[in-house]
Every structure is written in structure tokens, then in C-alpha cells.
Write a protein that holds these residues in place. Sequence first.
Motif, PDB file in Angstrom:
ATOM      1  N   ALA A  79       0.836  -1.205   0.000  1.00  0.00           N
ATOM      2  CA  ALA A  79       0.000   0.000   0.000  1.00  0.00           C
ATOM      3  C   ALA A  79       0.868   1.253   0.000  1.00  0.00           C
ATOM      4  O   ALA A  79       0.595   2.212  -0.732  1.00  0.00           O
ATOM      5  CB  ALA A  79      -0.931  -0.014   1.210  1.00  0.00           C
ATOM      6  N   LEU A  80       1.925   1.226   0.786  1.00  0.00           N
ATOM      7  CA  LEU A  80       2.829   2.373   0.853  1.00  0.00           C
ATOM      8  C   LEU A  80       3.582   2.566  -0.467  1.00  0.00           C
ATOM      9  O   LEU A  80       3.771   3.698  -0.927  1.00  0.00           O
ATOM     10  CB  LEU A  80       3.803   2.193   2.021  1.00  0.00           C
ATOM     11  N   GLU A  96       2.087   6.929  -6.722  1.00  0.00           N
ATOM     12  CA  GLU A  96       1.160   8.041  -6.982  1.00  0.00           C
ATOM     13  C   GLU A  96       1.796   9.382  -6.628  1.00  0.00           C
ATOM     14  O   GLU A  96       1.627  10.379  -7.345  1.00  0.00           O
ATOM     15  CB  GLU A  96      -0.128   7.851  -6.175  1.00  0.00           C
ATOM     16  N   TRP A  97       2.527   9.411  -5.521  1.00  0.00           N
ATOM     17  CA  TRP A  97       3.194  10.649  -5.079  1.00  0.00           C
ATOM     18  C   TRP A  97       4.154  11.152  -6.159  1.00  0.00           C
ATOM     19  O   TRP A  97       4.134  12.325  -6.519  1.00  0.00           O
ATOM     20  CB  TRP A  97       3.944  10.397  -3.776  1.00  0.00           C
ATOM     21  N   TYR A  98       5.011  10.238  -6.649  1.00  0.00           N
ATOM     22  CA  TYR A  98       6.006  10.664  -7.635  1.00  0.00           C
ATOM     23  C   TYR A  98       5.384  10.990  -8.988  1.00  0.00           C
ATOM     24  O   TYR A  98       5.954  11.755  -9.763  1.00  0.00           O
ATOM     25  CB  TYR A  98       7.126   9.623  -7.765  1.00  0.00           C
ATOM     26  N   THR A  99       4.214  10.478  -9.249  1.00  0.00           N
ATOM     27  CA  THR A  99       3.491  10.865 -10.462  1.00  0.00           C
ATOM     28  C   THR A  99       3.021  12.310 -10.329  1.00  0.00           C
ATOM     29  O   THR A  99       3.111  13.087 -11.277  1.00  0.00           O
ATOM     30  CB  THR A  99       2.283   9.928 -10.695  1.00  0.00           C
ATOM     31  N   ARG A 100       2.551  12.649  -9.135  1.00  0.00           N
ATOM     32  CA  ARG A 100       2.042  14.005  -8.889  1.00  0.00           C
ATOM     33  C   ARG A 100       3.155  15.002  -8.584  1.00  0.00           C
ATOM     34  O   ARG A 100       3.064  16.173  -8.953  1.00  0.00           O
ATOM     35  CB  ARG A 100       1.044  13.983  -7.746  1.00  0.00           C
ATOM     36  N   THR A 143       7.057  11.860   1.216  1.00  0.00           N
ATOM     37  CA  THR A 143       7.031  12.233   2.630  1.00  0.00           C
ATOM     38  C   THR A 143       7.013  11.035   3.573  1.00  0.00           C
ATOM     39  O   THR A 143       7.358  11.175   4.743  1.00  0.00           O
ATOM     40  CB  THR A 143       5.815  13.134   2.941  1.00  0.00           C
ATOM     41  N   LYS A 144       6.616   9.874   3.084  1.00  0.00           N
ATOM     42  CA  LYS A 144       6.545   8.691   3.948  1.00  0.00           C
ATOM     43  C   LYS A 144       7.658   7.677   3.649  1.00  0.00           C
ATOM     44  O   LYS A 144       7.548   6.505   3.993  1.00  0.00           O
ATOM     45  CB  LYS A 144       5.186   8.011   3.798  1.00  0.00           C
ATOM     46  N   ILE A 204      11.056   2.564   4.828  1.00  0.00           N
ATOM     47  CA  ILE A 204      12.329   2.011   5.310  1.00  0.00           C
ATOM     48  C   ILE A 204      12.106   1.205   6.588  1.00  0.00           C
ATOM     49  O   ILE A 204      12.637   0.102   6.744  1.00  0.00           O
ATOM     50  CB  ILE A 204      13.365   3.135   5.516  1.00  0.00           C
ATOM     51  N   VAL A 205      11.289   1.735   7.494  1.00  0.00           N
ATOM     52  CA  VAL A 205      10.990   1.032   8.748  1.00  0.00           C
ATOM     53  C   VAL A 205      10.239  -0.268   8.461  1.00  0.00           C
ATOM     54  O   VAL A 205      10.550  -1.318   9.033  1.00  0.00           O
ATOM     55  CB  VAL A 205      10.180   1.937   9.712  1.00  0.00           C
ATOM     56  N   ILE A 206       9.270  -0.223   7.573  1.00  0.00           N
ATOM     57  CA  ILE A 206       8.496  -1.425   7.228  1.00  0.00           C
ATOM     58  C   ILE A 206       9.397  -2.474   6.593  1.00  0.00           C
ATOM     59  O   ILE A 206       9.297  -3.667   6.908  1.00  0.00           O
ATOM     60  CB  ILE A 206       7.297  -1.067   6.329  1.00  0.00           C
ATOM     61  N   ASP A 207      10.291  -2.065   5.705  1.00  0.00           N
ATOM     62  CA  ASP A 207      11.231  -3.014   5.095  1.00  0.00           C
ATOM     63  C   ASP A 207      12.103  -3.674   6.159  1.00  0.00           C
ATOM     64  O   ASP A 207      12.353  -4.885   6.118  1.00  0.00           O
ATOM     65  CB  ASP A 207      12.121  -2.315   4.059  1.00  0.00           C
TER      66      ASP A 207
END
Length: 89
Positions: free
Chosen positions: A25-26, A32-36, A43-44, A49-52
Motif C-alpha cells: 500500500a505504501l 502516486e506521489w512521484y506521479t504528482r 514524505t513517507k 524504510i521502517v516497514i522493510d
Amino acid sequence: MSEIITEEMYQLKQLIMKTIAKREALKNEMTEWYTRFPNERFTKLDNLIVIDSMLSELDSNYRRLWDFHNKMHHQRENNETRTMQSQTD
């Protein structure tokens, strides 16, 4: 060969699946963020990195438990199979 899955291993597997879902999901959100905002830092990214890191730790813990519970079990099964084969030869 049969596989031993303890309750703790089952719970770890569930956590791994939930963490993978959060990670996906992230990653979709990042796409989507980098498309926009192609020239701005996601920003997340720190969350990803923490989830990985969490996923890696969960995977290592699961593997350690699997090895502990299954290596001896599989060795016994292999020994039994060899014994049965030598008896039929």
C-alpha cells in the motif's frame, strides 16, 4: 515431507502477510506521489524504510524458528526413509 508450524510461527506468518500488505500500500502511495510530485521527496519514505526493516526481522525470526523445529524433524524422516529402504534391499 511434513512441515512443523508452531503457534508462534503461525502468528509470525500472519504478521509477515500484514506487513507485506502495508508495504505494498505504501509503495502504491509512493508511485502516486512521484506521479504528482516528481521532484519532491516522498514524505513517507522513512515509513517504508521502517516497514522493510520490520519485514526483514520478521522473516529472519520465522526462518530461525522453522530451522529449529523442522531441521531435526526432517533429519529423522530422512533417516527413517533410509532405514526402510535398506530393509527392502
